[in-house]
Scaffold this active site. Structure first.
Site, PDB file in Angstrom:
ATOM      1  N   GLY A   1       0.756  -1.296  -0.105  1.00 46.55           N
ATOM      2  CA  GLY A   1       0.001   0.136   0.059  1.00 46.55           C
ATOM      3  C   GLY A   1       0.828   1.326  -0.083  1.00 46.55           C
ATOM      4  CG  HIS A   2       3.298   2.217   2.771  1.00 43.02           C
ATOM      5  ND1 HIS A   2       2.344   3.119   3.053  1.00 43.02           N
ATOM      6  CD2 HIS A   2       3.339   1.262   3.618  1.00 43.02           C
ATOM      7  CE1 HIS A   2       1.835   2.962   4.382  1.00 43.02           C
ATOM      8  NE2 HIS A   2       2.433   1.708   4.587  1.00 43.02           N
TER       9      HIS A   2
ATOM     10  CG  HIS B   1       0.237   2.480   8.419  1.00 47.50           C
ATOM     11  ND1 HIS B   1       1.307   2.851   9.478  1.00 47.50           N
ATOM     12  CD2 HIS B   1       0.506   1.918   7.462  1.00 47.50           C
ATOM     13  CE1 HIS B   1       2.275   2.402   8.518  1.00 47.50           C
ATOM     14  NE2 HIS B   1       1.716   1.762   7.466  1.00 47.50           N
TER      15      HIS B   1
END
Length: 369
Positions: free
Chosen positions: A68-69, A237
């Protein structure tokens, strides 16, 4: 009937298939068209295709994080940068088994090795799993050095305590230099010491309009910010930041506040970067998109940041901007500042070396040269 159809329908905010396969599908796509890269789907490891030869006489480097990064870290694998990257599921650390398998890839068994540097952001799950993997690897005879990086100045010294700051994009800056040193044949001690030196002279502050929706196949319920509100220091996050600001300030006012959080050494809680109180300094500036912020907007904020730093007698010698460490498609950006060694400073890295290795060409998918 209409109600039944609506109940059965699943919606998502992301262009993906099954979320459980998203990381593998992305990595396979990444490596299929790039001859420099190979992929181990079982352990979600992207590695340079010449790793078997490179590891014989070079320090190898591993960057790992939850998914997700992207492009961190898979987009930075290749000659003159990372040897390999390991990805967990979305916003979840890779397992100890995954990290251990990456160490095995980086060092030929039963053969003397120059060792492996492992880097991640300063998050509890990442550190715990790395510790388990490194304990196992050391017992098996592998040579490893582990450096977790915390660079988020939104987390002050009192709040961070023994845990320390969160990792944002400071490790990408440090790895650009550390991996260049490894590529030049330097020792594990030297590569690791320089990585720690850069981390001690770097900081990051981010801001965003929203928290992120996870790709879990349904409309995700997340705590949203009120209208016309941004959150300064929001974590990658969705961790709480310093404060919410409304109405949204002008770009000039926002940039000024963000840069001062990075450079104000008089703040006992957040004076992390050791800029001299008197005299001139030089810096490298990274302007990072946290997902959906365009290069055009980043460029404007970069211009404002350079002006603000200049007003504080800090000259930006190198600038890189773009999506380096994202939070899925979050609308936001961040500044990372690395204070360069002074001309007369007796430090781990000379100024000319710092600029030389920053400028060293790399062969990766995502680094903005």
């Amino acid at each position: 009937m209409a109600a039944e159809i609506k109940q059965a329908t699943k919606e998502t905010f992301h262009f993906i298939n099954d979320p459980a396969n998203a990381i593998n599908e992305a990595a396979i796509g990444l490596t299929e068209y790039n001859a420099n890269l190979s992929y181990s789907p079982t352990h979600k490891i992207v590695y340079r295709s010449d790793l078997d030869a490179f590891r014989k006489d070079h320090v190898t480097t591993i960057g790992f994080a939850g998914g997700g990064h992207e492009p961190m870290f898979s987009g930075f694998v290749g000659p003159s940068f990372l040897s390999c990257s390991v990805s967990g599921n979305i916003f979840a650390s890779p397992t100890a088994s995954q990290i251990f398998n990456a160490i095995q890839l980086c060092q030929e068994p039963n053969t003397p090795s120059k060792g492996t540097l492992i880097v991640c952001g300063n998050y509890t799950g990442d550190i715990l799993n790395a510790g388990l993997a490194i304990t196992r690897a050391t017992a098996a005879g592998y040579k490893v050095r582990f450096i977790p990086i915390g660079d988020d100045v939104a987390v002050g010294k009192k709040k961070g305590g023994k845990v320390g700051r969160r990792g944002l994009s400071g490790h990408v800056v440090g790895l650009k230099i550390a991996c260049a040193l490894a590529d030049q044949g330097e020792s594990l001690e030297r590569v690791g010491d320089v990585m720690e030196y850069i981390a001690a002279n770097s900081g990051t502050i981010a801001v965003a309009f929203d928290r992120v929706a996870l790709p879990n196949n349904i409309v995700t319920e997340i705590q949203t910010l009120p209208p016309a509100t941004i959150e300064l220091g929001l974590g990658c996050h969705g961790e709480p930041g310093l404060r919410q600001i409304s109405p949204v300030p002008s770009p000039e006012a926002l940039t000024s506040e963000m840069i001062k959080l990075l450079t104000d050494t008089s703040d006992p809680d957040r004076g992390f970067i050791p800029f001299p109180q008197n005299g001139k300094s030089e810096a490298v500036l990274l302007v990072n998109s946290s997902g959906s912020t365009s290069d055009e907007i980043l460029a404007r904020f970069a211009e404002l940041a350079i002006e603000e730093l200049e007003s504080q007698r800090i000259t930006v010698r190198r600038l890189t901007l773009g999506p380096m460490v994202t939070s899925l498609k979050q609308s936001g950006f961040g500044f990372t500042v690395w204070r360069l060694p002074g001309m007369e400073e007796n430090s781990m890295l000379r100024r000319d070396e710092a600029l030389k290795y920053w400028d060293r060409k790399v062969e990766t998918v995502a680094w903005r040269q």
